[in-house]
Enzyme design. Structure first.
Site, short mmCIF file in Angstrom:
data_model
loop_
_atom_site.label_atom_id
_atom_site.label_comp_id
_atom_site.label_asym_id
_atom_site.label_seq_id
_atom_site.Cartn_x
_atom_site.Cartn_y
_atom_site.Cartn_z
N GLU A 178 -1.71 2.21 3.15
CA GLU A 178 -0.38 2.13 3.77
C GLU A 178 -0.36 1.12 4.92
O GLU A 178 -0.68 1.47 6.07
CB GLU A 178 0.07 3.50 4.28
CG GLU A 178 1.46 3.46 4.92
CD GLU A 178 1.95 4.81 5.43
OE1 GLU A 178 3.10 4.87 5.89
OE2 GLU A 178 1.19 5.80 5.35
N LYS A 220 1.25 1.81 -0.43
CA LYS A 220 2.42 2.40 0.22
C LYS A 220 2.92 1.44 1.30
O LYS A 220 2.58 1.58 2.47
CB LYS A 220 2.06 3.77 0.83
CG LYS A 220 3.25 4.45 1.52
CD LYS A 220 2.91 5.84 2.01
CE LYS A 220 4.09 6.46 2.76
NZ LYS A 220 3.88 7.87 3.15
#
Length: 338
Positions: A178, A220
């Protein structure tokens, strides 16, 4: 079963063309802020009650394939003595775990951040895996300013994400990578696109350098958006166009799924932007789905209000947002469905 087979089975269970990931991994300070917004004290029992309500939402597994949990939640049980991660498994939802330890200032790079938590990560992951977690998540954040992110900020954060991902795969846990370019600021959408492209290039260079198997990870990222304080906001079509351009330039086709974070988007905006992405994309090599936290939970939290008598309304609010985002994943969402 080999480690690679373990990883592949988790990917197979989490990636399809209708479902996404629910982020319910708020740290105790973060969930305290969420609870403050509805006037509820953040006690261990209240956190357990709220998350148990989410996990027992009937039909949630039709739209959600994975749930990111906070460490505390792995060991909590419902009133019948069932571990909360097992409630997810009963709905075909794969349990995962947030493993980073928060951010601090990056020395030598004023304005940039770095995330902590690599020390002892392999041992922690083995423990989480024994508690049922099959994937993990690590977040690096990138503030935008005239001089941020710096060259050092880009390289240091990419290195942390790659080292984390490599450790995960070594112990048989799928890593969610992420890198979040923050929405805070006055920057326009083009500046966000420029920074997001720099970030993703650095991240994938580091992942390859560390031998991370791209087929056995999930990405992500943020969508490409203007800053919250920018005077000119963007339409969902513009967001989708600029986001796809960056992804096509930076994300290898080997990555099975891109599960966007919602950042500061409203629940409706997050769904509309995802829908625009899937309508605009022509046979993309990756799934374009969600790993939303607030954009899935906010209506449910408002319905709950800390009162378990509101259980049905809370679950209905969560299920609605999950269903609408599933439709957006397929490019079939309409605003009149709200």
């Amino acid at each position: 079963m080999t480690t690679q087979e373990e990883l592949q089975n988790t990917i197979n269970d989490m990636v399809d063309n209708t479902r996404g990931i629910l982020a319910a991994d708020e740290s105790n300070p973060t969930i305290a802020k969420r609870f403050d917004s509805i006037g509820v004290e953040s006690t261990e029992n209240n956190r357990r009650d709220y998350r148990e309500i989410l996990l027992t939402t009937e039909g949630l597994g039709d739209y959600i394939s994975g749930i990111i949990l906070f460490e505390e939640t792995l060991a909590q049980k419902d009133d019948q003595g069932t571990l909360l991660p097992e409630l997810a498994v009963q709905q075909r939802i794969v349990p995962g775990i947030k493993v980073d330890k928060g951010t601090g200032a990056l020395p030598g790079a004023p304005g940039d951040k770095i995330t902590y938590g690599l020390d002892g990560l392999a041992d922690r992951l083995s423990g989480y895996k024994s508690q049922g977690a099959r994937f993990a998540k690590w977040r690096e954040v990138y503030p935008i300013s005239h001089h941020n992110p710096s060259v050092l900020g880009l390289s240091a954060n990419a290195e942390m994400l790659a080292r984390y991902a490599a450790v995960c795969q070594e112990v048989g846990v799928v890593p969610i990578v992420e890198p979040e370019v923050l929405m805070d600021g006055e920057h326009d959408i083009n500046r966000c696109a420029q920074v997001t492209e720099q970030v993703l290039h650095a991240v994938f260079e580091a992942l390859v350098r560390h031998g991370v198997a791209l087929e056995l990870m999930l990405l992500k990222p943020n969508m490409v958006l203007p800053g919250k304080a920018c005077l000119t906001q963007a339409s969902s079509k513009e967001v989708a166009t600029k986001t796809l351009r960056v992804l096509r330039r930076c994300v290898p086709a080997a990555v099975p799924s891109i599960n966007f974070l919602s950042g500061g988007m409203s629940p409706e905006q997050a769904t509309e932007n995802l829908n625009a992405l899937n309508q605009l994309a022509t046979s993309p090599p990756w799934q374009l789905s969600i790993s939303y936290g607030r954009a899935l939970q906010q209506p449910a939290l408002q319905a709950w209000q800390g009162d378990n008598r509101n259980r049905a309304a809370t679950q209905a609010a969560l299920l609605k947002r999950a269903r609408l985002n599933s439709l957006a994943h397929q490019g079939q969402y309409r605003t009149d469905m709200e």
